[in-house]
Design a protein around this motif. Structure first.
Motif, PDB file in Angstrom:
ATOM      1  N   ARG A  14      -5.220   1.117   8.642  1.00 22.74           N
ATOM      2  CA  ARG A  14      -5.443   2.112   9.667  1.00 22.74           C
ATOM      3  C   ARG A  14      -5.854   1.654  10.904  1.00 22.74           C
ATOM      4  NH1 ARG A  14      -6.404   7.229   7.694  1.00 22.74           N
ATOM      5  NH2 ARG A  14      -8.165   7.861   9.159  1.00 22.74           N
ATOM      6  N   ARG A  16      -5.867   2.598  14.723  1.00 21.80           N
ATOM      7  CA  ARG A  16      -5.850   3.506  15.897  1.00 21.80           C
ATOM      8  C   ARG A  16      -4.930   3.297  16.760  1.00 21.80           C
ATOM      9  NH1 ARG A  16      -7.934   8.370  15.721  1.00 21.80           N
ATOM     10  NH2 ARG A  16     -10.177   7.597  15.096  1.00 21.80           N
ATOM     11  N   ALA A  17      -4.122   4.625  17.083  1.00 26.84           N
ATOM     12  CA  ALA A  17      -3.124   4.537  17.866  1.00 26.84           C
ATOM     13  C   ALA A  17      -3.639   4.339  19.312  1.00 26.84           C
ATOM     14  CB  ALA A  17      -2.100   5.706  17.690  1.00 26.84           C
ATOM     15  N   LEU A  36      -3.028  11.838  23.195  1.00 29.57           N
ATOM     16  CA  LEU A  36      -3.216  11.790  21.502  1.00 29.57           C
ATOM     17  C   LEU A  36      -4.365  12.702  21.081  1.00 29.57           C
ATOM     18  CD1 LEU A  36      -2.732   8.066  20.739  1.00 29.57           C
ATOM     19  CD2 LEU A  36      -1.174  10.087  20.335  1.00 29.57           C
ATOM     20  N   ARG A  40      -3.752  16.128  18.015  1.00 33.99           N
ATOM     21  CA  ARG A  40      -4.628  15.665  16.694  1.00 33.99           C
ATOM     22  C   ARG A  40      -4.181  16.750  15.579  1.00 33.99           C
ATOM     23  NH1 ARG A  40      -8.777  12.299  17.005  1.00 33.99           N
ATOM     24  NH2 ARG A  40      -7.189  11.214  18.361  1.00 33.99           N
ATOM     25  N   TYR A 118       1.838  -0.730  22.205  1.00 30.22           N
ATOM     26  CA  TYR A 118       2.258  -0.801  20.614  1.00 30.22           C
ATOM     27  C   TYR A 118       2.997  -2.048  20.521  1.00 30.22           C
ATOM     28  CZ  TYR A 118       0.730   4.052  20.318  1.00 30.22           C
ATOM     29  OH  TYR A 118       0.056   5.165  20.301  1.00 30.22           O
ATOM     30  N   ILE A 129       2.484   8.320  13.704  1.00 31.32           N
ATOM     31  CA  ILE A 129       1.030   8.344  13.802  1.00 31.32           C
ATOM     32  C   ILE A 129       0.487   9.622  12.901  1.00 31.32           C
ATOM     33  CG2 ILE A 129      -0.995   8.918  15.548  1.00 31.32           C
ATOM     34  CD1 ILE A 129       1.005   7.641  17.816  1.00 31.32           C
ATOM     35  N   ASP A 130      -0.419   9.405  12.229  1.00 32.42           N
ATOM     36  CA  ASP A 130      -0.994  10.445  11.297  1.00 32.42           C
ATOM     37  C   ASP A 130      -1.626  11.415  12.041  1.00 32.42           C
ATOM     38  OD1 ASP A 130      -3.440   9.493  11.474  1.00 32.42           O
ATOM     39  OD2 ASP A 130      -3.650   8.713   9.279  1.00 32.42           O
ATOM     40  N   GLY A 133      -4.690  10.526  13.945  1.00 29.25           N
ATOM     41  CA  GLY A 133      -4.639   9.456  15.253  1.00 29.25           C
ATOM     42  C   GLY A 133      -4.603   8.053  14.633  1.00 29.25           C
ATOM     43  N   TYR A 134      -3.864   7.586  13.759  1.00 37.12           N
ATOM     44  CA  TYR A 134      -3.752   6.069  13.241  1.00 37.12           C
ATOM     45  C   TYR A 134      -2.369   6.006  13.085  1.00 37.12           C
ATOM     46  CZ  TYR A 134      -8.708   6.106  12.152  1.00 37.12           C
ATOM     47  OH  TYR A 134     -10.200   6.158  12.417  1.00 37.12           O
ATOM     48  N   VAL A 135      -1.959   4.879  13.414  1.00 30.26           N
ATOM     49  CA  VAL A 135      -0.597   4.422  13.161  1.00 30.26           C
ATOM     50  C   VAL A 135      -0.402   4.037  11.654  1.00 30.26           C
ATOM     51  CG1 VAL A 135       1.222   2.457  13.463  1.00 30.26           C
ATOM     52  CG2 VAL A 135      -0.351   3.292  15.585  1.00 30.26           C
ATOM     53  N   GLN A 138       5.942   1.652  11.605  1.00 31.66           N
ATOM     54  CA  GLN A 138       6.686   1.114  12.542  1.00 31.66           C
ATOM     55  C   GLN A 138       7.898   0.574  12.304  1.00 31.66           C
ATOM     56  OE1 GLN A 138       4.623  -0.579  15.748  1.00 31.66           O
ATOM     57  NE2 GLN A 138       6.433  -2.022  16.748  1.00 31.66           N
TER      58      GLN A 138
END
Length: 622
Positions: A14, A16-17, A36, A40, A118, A129-130, A133-135, A138
């Motif tokens: 997890r 954070r983006a 972002l 959400r 990124y 991104i979920d 707000g997490y990547v 990729q």
């Protein structure tokens, strides 16, 4: 858990983006800016793209079905990250968004701020991104949307259960349509009647204009995306580009996004399909055979030469030909590797060939090789030569001797009666001329907004000003315009590596439900070369191992590593005697700068994966 099994959601790394930022601001949002926090609760897919890149254009088309199917949960955001200087101009991005029918918000990032946050390495790159707000994934390259769609379905279920999924309308706001006769026209030709036929690319039509180049005679095609043969009222195209007149008076059309070659009969008004299936060519597909049974890839221009229709196959960096004698297609030049390499057709490299023209004496096929900003030609023996241009990352506007002259992403070429060639120097907004007799490049005209083609009409040359939505008539010959020399290199930051040994690791994990196909030996292939060649002292050439130790020469301060990797995977079903198999390929041009203390490992991801599948390949974000 097997290598091809997806990591459980609970084990995903997890990260954070980072925030979205871009000096150019937002498009397709009704002038509203987004962060972002505003997104959400939605699944966000960032598409890092630039409008010169054919792979990026392929991804735009791949994303359309995902956007439609998951419209109430997924927000796609294009992050425009320029390569060429022209692509950093805000109006050019505005034009490109309309030209290619982008129906999602776009962040204009001319200084590559979000790209750097990124840690993006290549065009195109997709980041998922979920809703919290997490990547979570990729992917570099094209062909990954099917994997993203599976991940989206998992994320919808996971966050619906957690109560963190927010459904509803997205932030996309469609711009107001403009009432122009043409909209981002691509190519043009002079019909025997004296009228012009123009590919009206963004409106998915062909348009016949009177000899004045302005008055509309008729429109061919319904005007929406589609692949339909028939009358002018019934037929459909999908971003048509190149046009060529055939000896029988009919016109062959490069129907680019349909991945097809069409034939239009001006007398009857009917359109038929000559070549292509409507599906995009992928690695492992046939490269010759019955024309209606072989997939093509973004044909951008066409020309009639030596009894065949030659095709600038921009999508796979090759030249193909359609033979009307037996209705077949085949590759005529190019390996499908992206770059600038001359020589016999089977060994040559191209980079998005986008314009074709036959010389006045019929001895040469001129071509605009757009991504290398080059003017090139094929002789009657099938050997490829370069007249102007040096490679993927050098461009500008400089006249003079061909070996030092510079272009910027040209899309069109026009053979002139004296044996010279006019170049639609698209990103320089100029019409240039190369004279083989003197080896000199001159500028004929400037202030032509994104010229993409030109056609001779008597003593005039009529230029397709794509971004001004019109044809512009100029007198030939014109005195050359004196233009201040400008030299550029791509903005993309070079990767700092240490001189000496460099470990190259191409990371591949078969998609969920698949495994490497090792039934008949190795199923992977790695090809490495460099520009200049002296950069690479050891490690060049082809092999089956996806990891290799390279040796970089300390005498070359910087250059480009060309890496091409392929892997084959098959459905992992022990009860299926004939499982479906898939070929995955990615080409990289990685600018590197030799620096003491630089990295001694270069990881490149071949196939998309969850961010937690391999820590070494996880998104590198702060």
């Amino acid at each position: 858990m097997t290598e091809s099994s997806p990591a459980p959601a609970s084990r995903r790394v997890r990260v954070r983006a980072p925030e979205l930022m871009g000096k150019g601001g937002w498009l397709n949002t009704g002038e509203r800016s987004y962060g972002l926090a505003d997104l959400r609760g939605r699944i966000v897919v960032l598409d890092f793209w630039t409008f010169c890149c054919i792979n990026c254009l392929h991804v735009l088309d791949e994303l359309r079905e995902l956007e439609e199917k998951h419209r109430d949960t997924v927000v796609v955001i294009g992050v425009h990250s320029p390569k060429f200087v022209h692509e950093a101009e805000h109006q050019a991005v505005v034009d490109a968004v309309e030209r290619y029918g982008v129906e999602h918000p776009v962040l204009d990032d001319p200084e590559l701020a979000t790209w750097k946050q990124y840690a993006v390495r290549a065009w195109p790159t997709l980041v998922v991104i979920d809703p919290e707000g997490y990547v979570v994934a990729q992917h570099a390259g094209e062909g990954h949307v099917h994997a993203i769609e599976r991940l989206v379905t998992e994320l919808e279920a996971e966050h619906e259960a957690k109560g963190t999924l927010r459904r509803g309308d997205g932030p996309y706001v469609a711009p107001e349509p403009e009432p122009t006769a043409l909209r981002f026209p691509g190519k043009a030709l002079l019909l025997p009647s004296g009228n012009f036929l123009v590919s009206d690319t963004t409106r998915h039509q062909l348009v016949e204009l009177e000899a004045d180049g302005e008055t509309v005679v008729r429109r061919i095609g319904q005007g929406g995306r589609g692949l339909t043969d028939g009358t002018s009222e019934r037929s459909r195209f999908n971003e048509p580009q190149g046009l060529a007149l055939l000896p029988d008076g009919s016109v062959v059309v490069a129907d680019t996004v349909n991945h097809a070659i069409r034939r239009f009969d001006p007398e009857s008004g009917r359109t038929t399909t000559l070549a292509g299936t409507g599906s995009q060519w992928m690695q492992g597909d046939a490269v010759s055979g019955p024309a209606r049974e072989v997939d093509l890839s973004s044909p951008w221009d066409v020309a009639w030469w030596r009894g065949k229709v030659w095709i600038a196959m921009a999508g796979i960096h090759q030249l193909w030909a359609y033979d009307p004698a037996d209705a077949t297609v085949s590759v005529t030049a190019g390996t499908s590797n992206e770059g600038l390499v001359d020589g016999p057709g089977a060994e040559a490299w191209f980079a998005q060939p986008s314009g074709l023209a036959v010389s006045a004496d019929g001895e040469r096929l001129w071509l605009a090789d757009s991504e290398t900003s080059a003017l090139r030609w094929v002789d009657r023996d099938g050997v490829v030569h370069t007249a102007v241009g040096t490679g993927l990352f050098d461009f500008g506007h400089r006249d003079g001797a061909a070996e030092q002259a510079l272009l910027q992403h040209p899309l069109g070429v026009t053979a002139l009666p004296d044996g010279s060639v006019a170049i639609s120097d698209t990103y320089n907004h100029a019409l240039r001329r190369y004279d083989p007799a003197t080896g000199e490049v001159t500028t004929l005209a400037t202030d032509l907004r994104e010229p993409s083609d030109a056609v001779l009409a008597g003593d005039d040359i009529v230029v397709v000003e794509s971004a001004r939505h019109r044809l512009t008539r100029l007198r030939l010959p014109e005195e050359a315009v004196q233009v201040e020399s400008v030299t550029h290199r791509t903005q993309r930051a070079a990767t700092e590596v240490a001189p000496g040994k460099l470990r190259l690791d191409v990371i591949f994990h078969a998609p969920a439900g698949q495994k490497l196909d090792t039934r008949y030996g190795p199923s992977t292939r790695l090809l490495v070369s460099a520009t200049p060649p002296e950069l690479l002292l050891a490690g060049e050439g082809a092999g089956t191992d996806l990891s290799r130790t390279l040796e970089l020469g300390p005498s070359v301060p910087e250059g480009v590593l060309h890496v091409s990797a392929m892997a084959a995977s098959c459905d992992d079903d022990p009860f299926n005697e004939y499982p479906a198999c898939h070929v995955h390929q990615q080409d990289w041009g990685v600018p590197v700068r030799l620096t003491e203390g630089g990295a001694d490992r270069l990881p490149l991801v071949l196939a998309g994966m969850d961010a937690g599948t391999d820590e070494g390949a996880a998104p590198q974000v702060p």
